[in-house]
Design an enzyme around this catalytic site. Structure first.
Site, PDB file in Angstrom:
ATOM      1  N   ASN A  98      53.991  63.885  10.281  1.00 32.84           N
ATOM      2  CA  ASN A  98      53.721  65.205   9.684  1.00 32.84           C
ATOM      3  C   ASN A  98      54.922  66.082   9.989  1.00 32.84           C
ATOM      4  OD1 ASN A  98      51.120  64.502   8.987  1.00 32.84           O
ATOM      5  ND2 ASN A  98      50.124  65.792  10.487  1.00 32.84           N
ATOM      6  N   PRO A 103      49.930  52.627  12.313  1.00 35.86           N
ATOM      7  CA  PRO A 103      48.693  52.334  13.032  1.00 35.86           C
ATOM      8  C   PRO A 103      47.541  52.195  12.049  1.00 35.86           C
ATOM      9  CG  PRO A 103      49.141  54.688  13.113  1.00 35.86           C
ATOM     10  CD  PRO A 103      50.267  54.059  12.336  1.00 35.86           C
ATOM     11  N   GLY A 104      46.593  51.325  12.376  1.00 35.52           N
ATOM     12  CA  GLY A 104      45.347  51.336  11.611  1.00 35.52           C
ATOM     13  C   GLY A 104      44.473  52.405  12.222  1.00 35.52           C
ATOM     14  N   HIS A 130      51.653  55.984   6.175  1.00 34.36           N
ATOM     15  CA  HIS A 130      51.557  56.310   7.612  1.00 34.36           C
ATOM     16  C   HIS A 130      50.357  55.694   8.303  1.00 34.36           C
ATOM     17  CE1 HIS A 130      48.266  59.041   6.887  1.00 34.36           C
ATOM     18  NE2 HIS A 130      48.319  59.575   8.079  1.00 34.36           N
ATOM     19  N   GLY A 131      49.409  55.152   7.563  1.00 33.71           N
ATOM     20  CA  GLY A 131      48.242  54.607   8.259  1.00 33.71           C
ATOM     21  C   GLY A 131      47.161  54.216   7.280  1.00 33.71           C
ATOM     22  N   HIS A 179      49.342  57.294  19.733  1.00 37.50           N
ATOM     23  CA  HIS A 179      49.172  58.116  18.527  1.00 37.50           C
ATOM     24  C   HIS A 179      48.692  59.508  18.935  1.00 37.50           C
ATOM     25  CE1 HIS A 179      46.793  58.731  14.495  1.00 37.50           C
ATOM     26  NE2 HIS A 179      47.823  59.529  14.592  1.00 37.50           N
ATOM     27  N   MET A 225      41.300  53.311  14.841  1.00 40.07           N
ATOM     28  CA  MET A 225      41.140  52.758  16.184  1.00 40.07           C
ATOM     29  C   MET A 225      40.533  51.355  16.104  1.00 40.07           C
ATOM     30  SD  MET A 225      37.705  54.148  17.908  1.00 40.07           S
ATOM     31  CE  MET A 225      36.244  53.779  16.946  1.00 40.07           C
ATOM     32  N   GLU A 276      46.509  52.460  22.306  1.00 34.60           N
ATOM     33  CA  GLU A 276      45.958  51.123  22.100  1.00 34.60           C
ATOM     34  C   GLU A 276      46.880  50.065  22.696  1.00 34.60           C
ATOM     35  OE1 GLU A 276      43.358  50.551  18.565  1.00 34.60           O
ATOM     36  OE2 GLU A 276      44.988  49.292  17.859  1.00 34.60           O
ATOM     37  N   ASN A 309      41.426  61.500  15.609  1.00 33.62           N
ATOM     38  CA  ASN A 309      41.892  60.135  15.333  1.00 33.62           C
ATOM     39  C   ASN A 309      42.998  59.680  16.292  1.00 33.62           C
ATOM     40  OD1 ASN A 309      43.916  61.744  14.354  1.00 33.62           O
ATOM     41  ND2 ASN A 309      44.039  60.791  12.351  1.00 33.62           N
TER      42      ASN A 309
END
Lengths: 485, 142
Positions: A334, A382-383, A408-409, A239, A385, A211, A207
């Site tokens: 993490n 972040p979303g 976190h996402g 990321h 991708m 971007e 993942n």
């Protein structure tokens, strides 16, 4: 797939769901999940809530066993889990950090607007793709000797800046200033060094991504201004984490913890929760090696930052300074941290495990850089991708309720084989291009496994933490181009 | 008897392996893991250009299996080899002795599918389901 979870979830308010501590034997505290009513239905579809209850069994846990709205079924801890343990008599758990130690995100801002980048986007992506190694087992472009690697473990991103790959202000705007104290390279195995030594300065796969995005919506103009964010501004999201180095440190430590559990007579519902007293030899060794991996990850994102700057310079024919390329912030999602929090009315030092959760310190926290001291920490979400990212700001409420933590996402909600079935015969890169997002990927298989519909809707996740007061939405940035391993 | 089966998990991937002996079980689990890592179709070339010995000890069978798979993952990443030949000489209480072989990764020839970070202890199980049939289950973090 996992079975539906049948345990009790008591609605506290619109955004909070409690698993009472009497749900199962061994729970030392309640579990608390942040989610909307709609999301709770999905959360119940697998055993993630059971993992929240299992974490509540950890010796020395203080406060509640927490889970953010991006919660999903992980190993031992759920992804999206937060748990704090007492330093004096609590435990530390490698499972509460995960294999990709200090997987995290860094956002770079620029002074460029979409209209300046759009015409050269294709070239910019190609240059970035060439300059930043990505893919399974990808290797960095610079080779580091073992003694240099020890410096990376101790000094993290600061060492990379000292070597000339970045600016001092980059690390000022990085959690822990990019160099978390407490590293002890002697506790890192030869295997971890072998596995990680060639991977510094690489994105990896899965993942992870880089971007190029454009700020589309500004929710809180006052905060956005203080962060230096404005509508139409081009930003870059990086990321990645500690690569094979961190994975091996976690693997080695879990192995040690299996026997430590027997030695200290700790019994838990799930072996992946393996832990040792923080103050034991095994606990300390894990913490000191985990810090080495955390610093490796910050060094990794710093090197990539340098190559992003070089790539922009090449394409725009101007210096990175003229292009206004600056680190907005860099967060770990993490990690286990030694932090001071209020516990039962008193300040106490605790070990905060964040596994798929982001630190979200509120205003006036002494560890924040001067620049953000009055307003709170930038929180980067972040979303998946190609869906863009949110920038939020930390709050006092998070300090009181979640040990200064937030989501976190997006959180995966579809297995890889299902993603594979649904994406069969589709050209994902072309579909994304039709939506205005250019994609360059090392592997088409990865693209198909990472299709956007495999993830929860990040805007719903962010909505919950905003409404619950754990962090406040500042801007949303839509994607223009993605580099994928 | 099926050698292995790949199982679904929301965030990651699981593996069930079978064997008529503990040795065969460990070999099949290893083969299954390399099928998760790479597309091994047509990868039956008898020519091997990598060989290594693996000797491990652990506290019980589950720990042994997790250690075994993590050791092979380490070889994959550091030696850059796809392993597909596992001669498990002995699995005892609680040690494994094996010879493994495979081929150096050649990007033109081999299709690597995904980054496996580690084999986890999450619901790890090694059991004898009936006399002469062993079954193992593990999950990988991707």
């Amino acid at each position: 797939m996992g079975e539906e979870w049948k345990g009790p979830l008591r609605k506290v308010d619109e955004w909070r769901w409690l698993i009472p501590r009497d749900y199962k034997k061994g729970m030392r505290t309640d579990g608390l999940i942040y989610a909307s009513e709609r999301m709770i239905r999905d959360i119940r579809k697998d055993q993630a809530p059971e993992q929240v209850a299992n974490v509540a069994c950890l010796p020395g846990i203080v406060g509640k066993s927490l889970a953010m709205p991006d919660i999903h079924w992980g190993y031992g801890f759920p992804i999206g889990g937060v748990a704090a343990t007492r330093v004096e008599d609590g435990v530390i758990s490698p499972g509460g950090v995960g294999f990709d130690i200090n997987c995290g995100v860094r956002m770079l801002v620029t002074s460029l607007e979409e209209k300046e980048v759009r015409p050269v986007l294709d070239r910019l992506l190609r240059v970035l793709f060439r300059n930043i190694p990505s893919g399974v087992g990808s290797e960095g472009r610079i080779s580091f000797s073992v003694s240099e690697l020890r410096k990376v473990m101790e000094q993290g991103a600061q060492y990379i800046v000292k070597r000339g790959w970045g600016l001092p202000e980059d690390t000022e705007c990085t959690e822990e200033q990019g160099a978390m104290p407490g590293a002890n390279p002697d506790k890192v195995s030869q295997k971890a060094i072998e596995r990680g030594k060639d991977q510094l300065g690489s994105l990896g796969s899965g993942n992870h991504f880089l971007e190029i995005e454009v700020v589309e919506t500004v929710f809180r103009p006052d905060v956005a201004e203080m962060f230096g964010l404005f509508k139409s501004q081009v930003v870059v999201m990086i990321h990645t984490g500690s690569r094979g180095f961190g994975h091996q440190i976690c693997t080695d430590s879990l192995n040690v913890m299996q026997s430590a559990m027997r030695k200290y007579g700790i019994s838990l519902p799930d072996r992946q929760l393996a832990c040792a007293p923080f103050n034991s030899e095994e606990g300390k060794a894990y913490f000191e090696s985990m810090v080495c991996a955390a610093n490796f990850a910050w060094a990794n994102r710093q090197l990539i930052t340098h190559w992003v700057r070089e790539s922009f310079e090449e394409v725009f024919g101007k210096s990175a300074q003229e292009l206004g390329i600056r680190v907005l912030y860099d967060v770990a999602h993490n990690i286990a941290k030694l932090e001071e929090h209020e516990v039962e009315g008193e300040k106490a030092k605790v070990v905060v495990h964040r596994k798929g959760a982001t630190r979200a310190f509120g205003p006036e926290h002494p560890v924040l850089p001067q620049r953000y001291r009055n307003i709170g920490q930038p929180v980067l979400i972040p979303g998946d991708m190609g869906t863009g990212s949110f920038v939020l700001v930390g709050t006092e409420r998070a300090m009181q309720e979640t040990f200064g933590s937030t989501c976190h996402g997006a959180g995966r909600m579809m297995s890889r084989s299902e993603a594979d079935r649904r994406s069969r015969g589709r050209d994902i890169a072309q579909e994304m291009e039709a939506k205005g997002v250019l994609v360059l990927a090392e592997s088409k298989a990865t693209l198909r496994e990472e299709i956007p519909e495999a993830y929860k809707d990040v805007s719903q996740v962010v909505e919950v933490v905003d409404r619950a007061g754990l962090s406040r939405k500042v801007v949303y940035a839509r994607p223009l181009g993605v580099i994928k391993g | 008897m099926k050698k292995f089966e790949i199982i679904d998990h929301t965030a990651d991937i699981g593996l069930i392996a079978w064997g008529r002996s503990m040795e065969e079980l460990f070999a099949n689990a290893a083969l299954g893991m390399f099928h998760i890592i790479a597309d091994l179709r047509g990868f039956e070339s008898p020519k091997k250009d990598f060989e290594s010995e693996v000797n491990l000890e652990a506290g019980d069978y589950e720990e042994l299996l997790v250690n075994w798979l993590n050791e092979l993952l380490y070889l994959f990443e550091v030696e850059k080899v796809l392993l597909n030949h596992f001669t498990v000489e002995s699995v005892g209480r609680y040690f494994v002795r094996a010879r493994v072989a495979g081929n150096r990764i050649n990007p033109k020839e081999h299709r690597i599918l995904r980054d496996v970070k580690a084999c986890t202890y999450h619901q790890a199980k090694v059991e004898e389901v009936r006399p002469g049939l062993f079954r193992a289950q593990v999950y990988f973090d991707l």
